[in-house]
Scaffold this active site. Structure first.
Site, PDB file in Angstrom:
ATOM      1  N   HIS A   1     -11.625   1.411   0.505  1.00  0.00           N
ATOM      2  CA  HIS A   1     -11.380   2.626  -0.286  1.00  0.00           C
ATOM      3  C   HIS A   1     -10.401   2.271  -1.401  1.00  0.00           C
ATOM      4  O   HIS A   1      -9.266   1.884  -1.118  1.00  0.00           O
ATOM      5  CB  HIS A   1     -10.793   3.737   0.593  1.00  0.00           C
ATOM      6  CG  HIS A   1     -11.739   4.204   1.668  1.00  0.00           C
ATOM      7  ND1 HIS A   1     -12.666   5.194   1.455  1.00  0.00           N
ATOM      8  CD2 HIS A   1     -11.908   3.793   2.955  1.00  0.00           C
ATOM      9  CE1 HIS A   1     -13.368   5.395   2.567  1.00  0.00           C
ATOM     10  NE2 HIS A   1     -12.927   4.546   3.498  1.00  0.00           N
TER      11      HIS A   1
ATOM     12  N   HIS B   1     -17.460   0.839  11.347  1.00  0.00           N
ATOM     13  CA  HIS B   1     -16.336   0.892  12.290  1.00  0.00           C
ATOM     14  C   HIS B   1     -16.701   1.334  13.716  1.00  0.00           C
ATOM     15  O   HIS B   1     -16.239   2.389  14.179  1.00  0.00           O
ATOM     16  CB  HIS B   1     -15.205   1.764  11.758  1.00  0.00           C
ATOM     17  CG  HIS B   1     -15.578   3.025  11.031  1.00  0.00           C
ATOM     18  ND1 HIS B   1     -16.492   3.923  11.507  1.00  0.00           N
ATOM     19  CD2 HIS B   1     -15.134   3.529   9.859  1.00  0.00           C
ATOM     20  CE1 HIS B   1     -16.590   4.934  10.667  1.00  0.00           C
ATOM     21  NE2 HIS B   1     -15.786   4.718   9.650  1.00  0.00           N
TER      22      HIS B   1
ATOM     23  N   ASP C   1     -12.020  -1.186   6.382  1.00  0.00           N
ATOM     24  CA  ASP C   1     -11.776   0.256   6.224  1.00  0.00           C
ATOM     25  C   ASP C   1     -10.388   0.487   5.637  1.00  0.00           C
ATOM     26  O   ASP C   1      -9.646   1.393   6.056  1.00  0.00           O
ATOM     27  CB  ASP C   1     -11.958   1.015   7.539  1.00  0.00           C
ATOM     28  CG  ASP C   1     -12.056   2.525   7.312  1.00  0.00           C
ATOM     29  OD1 ASP C   1     -12.079   2.968   6.144  1.00  0.00           O
ATOM     30  OD2 ASP C   1     -12.106   3.278   8.312  1.00  0.00           O
TER      31      ASP C   1
ATOM     32  N   HIS D   1     -16.167  -2.537   3.361  1.00  0.00           N
ATOM     33  CA  HIS D   1     -15.639  -1.189   3.619  1.00  0.00           C
ATOM     34  C   HIS D   1     -14.226  -1.049   3.057  1.00  0.00           C
ATOM     35  O   HIS D   1     -13.230  -1.245   3.769  1.00  0.00           O
ATOM     36  CB  HIS D   1     -15.645  -0.925   5.128  1.00  0.00           C
ATOM     37  CG  HIS D   1     -15.469   0.520   5.474  1.00  0.00           C
ATOM     38  ND1 HIS D   1     -15.973   1.067   6.629  1.00  0.00           N
ATOM     39  CD2 HIS D   1     -14.856   1.531   4.829  1.00  0.00           C
ATOM     40  CE1 HIS D   1     -15.672   2.351   6.684  1.00  0.00           C
ATOM     41  NE2 HIS D   1     -14.981   2.652   5.589  1.00  0.00           N
TER      42      HIS D   1
ATOM     43  N   HIS E   1     -21.254   6.594   8.812  1.00  0.00           N
ATOM     44  CA  HIS E   1     -19.999   6.930   9.503  1.00  0.00           C
ATOM     45  C   HIS E   1     -20.421   7.810  10.684  1.00  0.00           C
ATOM     46  O   HIS E   1     -20.699   8.995  10.508  1.00  0.00           O
ATOM     47  CB  HIS E   1     -19.083   7.681   8.530  1.00  0.00           C
ATOM     48  CG  HIS E   1     -17.845   8.238   9.149  1.00  0.00           C
ATOM     49  ND1 HIS E   1     -16.586   7.820   8.790  1.00  0.00           N
ATOM     50  CD2 HIS E   1     -17.658   9.196  10.086  1.00  0.00           C
ATOM     51  CE1 HIS E   1     -15.692   8.489   9.484  1.00  0.00           C
ATOM     52  NE2 HIS E   1     -16.312   9.333  10.283  1.00  0.00           N
TER      53      HIS E   1
ATOM     54  N   ARG F   1      -9.907   4.486  -4.051  1.00  0.00           N
ATOM     55  CA  ARG F   1      -9.345   5.790  -4.454  1.00  0.00           C
ATOM     56  C   ARG F   1      -9.481   6.135  -5.941  1.00  0.00           C
ATOM     57  O   ARG F   1      -9.086   7.221  -6.337  1.00  0.00           O
ATOM     58  CB  ARG F   1      -7.871   5.901  -4.059  1.00  0.00           C
ATOM     59  CG  ARG F   1      -7.584   5.670  -2.585  1.00  0.00           C
ATOM     60  CD  ARG F   1      -8.291   6.672  -1.695  1.00  0.00           C
ATOM     61  NE  ARG F   1      -7.831   6.575  -0.310  1.00  0.00           N
ATOM     62  CZ  ARG F   1      -8.588   6.861   0.723  1.00  0.00           C
ATOM     63  NH1 ARG F   1      -9.848   7.269   0.558  1.00  0.00           N
ATOM     64  NH2 ARG F   1      -8.116   6.777   1.946  1.00  0.00           N
TER      65      ARG F   1
ATOM     66  N   HIS G   1      -3.190   5.819   1.472  1.00  0.00           N
ATOM     67  CA  HIS G   1      -2.843   7.233   1.331  1.00  0.00           C
ATOM     68  C   HIS G   1      -1.468   7.361   0.688  1.00  0.00           C
ATOM     69  O   HIS G   1      -0.564   6.566   0.978  1.00  0.00           O
ATOM     70  CB  HIS G   1      -2.822   7.933   2.694  1.00  0.00           C
ATOM     71  CG  HIS G   1      -4.185   8.167   3.267  1.00  0.00           C
ATOM     72  ND1 HIS G   1      -5.085   9.054   2.709  1.00  0.00           N
ATOM     73  CD2 HIS G   1      -4.814   7.617   4.337  1.00  0.00           C
ATOM     74  CE1 HIS G   1      -6.206   9.049   3.410  1.00  0.00           C
ATOM     75  NE2 HIS G   1      -6.076   8.184   4.403  1.00  0.00           N
TER      76      HIS G   1
ATOM     77  N   ASN H   1     -16.151   8.055  -1.555  1.00  0.00           N
ATOM     78  CA  ASN H   1     -15.414   9.331  -1.433  1.00  0.00           C
ATOM     79  C   ASN H   1     -14.224   9.418  -2.377  1.00  0.00           C
ATOM     80  O   ASN H   1     -13.077   9.593  -1.976  1.00  0.00           O
ATOM     81  CB  ASN H   1     -14.987   9.577   0.026  1.00  0.00           C
ATOM     82  CG  ASN H   1     -14.075   8.502   0.572  1.00  0.00           C
ATOM     83  OD1 ASN H   1     -14.021   7.393   0.032  1.00  0.00           O
ATOM     84  ND2 ASN H   1     -13.358   8.809   1.628  1.00  0.00           N
TER      85      ASN H   1
END
Lengths: 40, 394
Positions: free
Chosen positions: B19, B191, B264, B17, B138, B21, B268, B51
Site C-alpha cells: 500500500h 494474506h 501487506d 502486496h 482479500h 497510499r 498509517h 485502495n
C-alpha cells in the site's frame, strides 16, 4: 556505456560463490568457481 | 569492485502486496517514501494496491501511479486495479481499460475489502481471462466479521474484543477456489492466516485449480497473544492468529502450498494508530523488515534455504504478477541486473524513527532481526547502499 560494476565473491542464492559483472543495466558475466558456500 | 564475501545474492525482490497510499493519503505514505522503503528492504518491484483516494479503478489513476513510480525510479511500481468501482462490490471496474493502459495492469483486487458477491467474483474471474490476468482476493466474509477486532478465540474472550473467526476467511477461500475452477480462471488469495485456509489451498491445488496464495511475514511470526498489550500496532487484517496457525503457515511455505511471501505493507498516519484498539486502523509496515523476518523464521530455522527465498520473494511473485519478463529472472549473463545482496550476519535493531516510510506503525520496534539487504540494484543502478558500500560506487 556506464562503468562496469564487479561484485566479487557473492554467494548466489546461498549456494555457489561467484563474481557478477553488471554493465548498462544487464548482468554481462557470472564467473562461478563452483565452490559450495561455506568452503574455501 | 565490491567485495561481497559473506553476502547472498538474490534476484531483486518483488512484493505483490504493497500500500503506497498515493494518491489521497500522502500523510501516511507517498510513492516516493514507499519506494525508498522498498529499495532499503531489497525490493526492486512492488505491486501497489488499489485502495487509494481516488480508488485505482480507471486507466487514468493506474497510469498516474505507474508513471510516478517510473519518475522516482527506485523500484518498478506496478499498479493493481480495483475489481469493482470504488471498491463498493457492486459493478466491475474498467478492467479492460486498465489492462490495455500503459500501466498494463494484470492483477485486480479490492484489497481491504472482500469481493463478496459471488456473481461479481465470477464475472471478474471470467473477465481477466481475456488478458491472462488474475483476481487477487482479500478473503473475508463481511457478515461474519462485522465489528470484529481480533482473532476469535480465548484471548479475544478474555480481552472482551469482538472475535474474527477463522471460518470467515476459509469459507471465502473455498468459494473462490471453486469459482476459479468453474470458470477456468486464475485466483490469487492474499494474506492466508489460518491452518484451515492452508488445507483448502492444498486441496484446491491437488484438484488442479489455478490458485496461488501468499503469507505475510507478520502472520509467520506473531500470534494473537500480542493483542494482550492492547497496542494497535498489532491490529491487522486478517488478524494475528494462534501458534497452530503460524506453524501451519510456515509448513505450507516450506512445502510450496503457499507460493509467495508478500508484505501487506500498510502505512498509517499516527492519528490512525496512536489511539485505542477499537478505533485504530488495521495494518502495519512491512517493506523494510520482511527480509529479516523471513530469515529469522524460515532460513535460520532450517525451514527454507536462500534459494527458496528467491522463489518465494522474487520468482513466484513476478510470475503471478506477469512481470517475469523484467523481474524474478535468473542471476545469469544477459539478464536484467535487478539484484539484492543480503548480509545474513548484519543483525540490526528495528528503530521506527529510522525507517524510510513516512509512517511509523511497525510492530517490530526494538526487535533485533538477523540480517538485511545491504545493496539493491535496479537495472544496474544502486537504489539502496549500506554505508559501508557507498565508497565502491563513488
Amino acid at each position: 556505456m556506464s562503468r562496469p560494476i564487479v561484485i566479487q565473491n557473492a554467494s548466489l542464492y546461498g549456494d555457489t560463490v561467484a563474481t557478477l559483472v553488471v554493465e548498462d543495466g544487464v548482468i554481462t558475466a557470472v564467473d562461478s568457481d563452483t565452490r559450495p558456500e561455506g568452503r574455501s | 569492485m565490491i567485495d561481497a564475501t559473506g553476502l547472498v545474492a538474490l534476484p531483486g525482490l518483488v512484493d505483490l502486496h504493497t500500500h503506497l497510499r498515493e494518491p489521497g493519503r500522502e500523510d501516511a505514505e507517498t510513492i516516493e517514501t514507499g519506494s525508498r522503503a522498498a529499495a532499503r528492504g531489497g525490493w526492486t518491484a512492488v505491486h501497489a494496491m488499489a485502495n487509494t483516494t481516488p480508488v485505482a479503478d480507471t486507466a487514468g489513476v493506474v497510469e498516474q501511479v505507474w508513471s510516478r513510480g517510473q519518475e522516482i525510479g527506485l523500484v518498478d511500481v506496478y499498479p493493481i486495479g480495483a475489481v469493482t468501482v470504488g471498491l463498493k462490490g457492486e459493478h466491475l471496474s474498467e478492467m479492460g481499460a486498465m489492462a490495455h493502459s500503459k500501466a498494463r495492469v494484470r492483477l485486480f483486487s479490492d484489497d481491504g475489502v472482500c469481493v463478496y458477491d459471488p456473481v461479481i467474483m465470477r464475472r471478474a474471474l471470467e473477465y481477466v481471462k481475456a488478458f491472462d490476468g488474475a483476481v487477487v482476493q482479500h478473503a473475508q466474509d463481511l457478515r461474519l466479521t462485522e465489528g470484529a477486532q481480533m482473532h476469535e478465540g480465548e484471548v479475544s474472550a478474555e480481552l472482551g474484543l469482538a472475535g474474527w473467526p477463522a471460518v470467515a476467511e476459509e469459507s471465502i477461500v473455498a468459494r473462490d477456489a471453486l469459482l476459479a475452477e468453474h470458470v477456468g480462471s486464475r485466483v490469487h488469495v492474499q494474506h492466508l492466516s489460518t491452518a484451515g485456509s492452508v488445507e483448502i489451498i492444498r486441496w484446491a491445488k491437488g484438484r488442479g485449480i489455478n490458485v496461488t496464495a501468499e503469507a505475510t511475514p507478520h502472520h509467520l511470526l506473531l500470534t494473537h497473544e500480542e493483542a494482550r498489550t492492547y497496542d494497535p500496532l498489532f491490529k491487522v487484517n486478517p488478524p494475528l492468529r494462534t501458534q497452530t496457525d503460524v506453524d501451519a503457515l510456515r509448513a505450507a511455505v516450506a512445502d510450496g502450498t503457499i507460493d509467495i511471501i508478500a508484505t501487506d505493507h500498510a502505512p498509517h498516519a499516527s492519528e490512525d494508530k496512536d489511539c485505542e484498539w477499537a478505533a485504530a486502523s488495521f495494518g502495519m509496515l512491512g517493506l523494510e523488515t520482511a527480509l529479516g523476518i523471513v530469515q529469522k523464521v524460515l532460513v535460520d530455522t532450517g525451514a527454507a534455504t536462500w534459494r527458496d527465498v528467491a522463489r518465494l520473494m522474487s520468482e513466484a511473485p513476478a510470475r503471478i504478477g506477469s512481470v517475469d519478463d523484467a523481474h524474478g529472472r535468473p542471476l545469469a549473463a544477459g539478464e536484467p541486473a535487478n539484484i539484492t545482496l543480503v548480509d545474513p550476519r548484519a543483525a540490526w535493531t528495528v528503530r521506527p524513527e529510522d525507517l524510510a516510510s513516512r509512517a511509523r506503525n511497525t510492530p517490530y520496534g526494538g526487535i533485533e532481526l538477523p540480517g538485511r539487504a545491504v545493496i539493491t540494484l535496479l537495472r544496474g543502478v544502486p537504489t539502496h547502499l549500506d554505508p559501508r558500500f557507498e565508497g565502491a560506487f563513488a
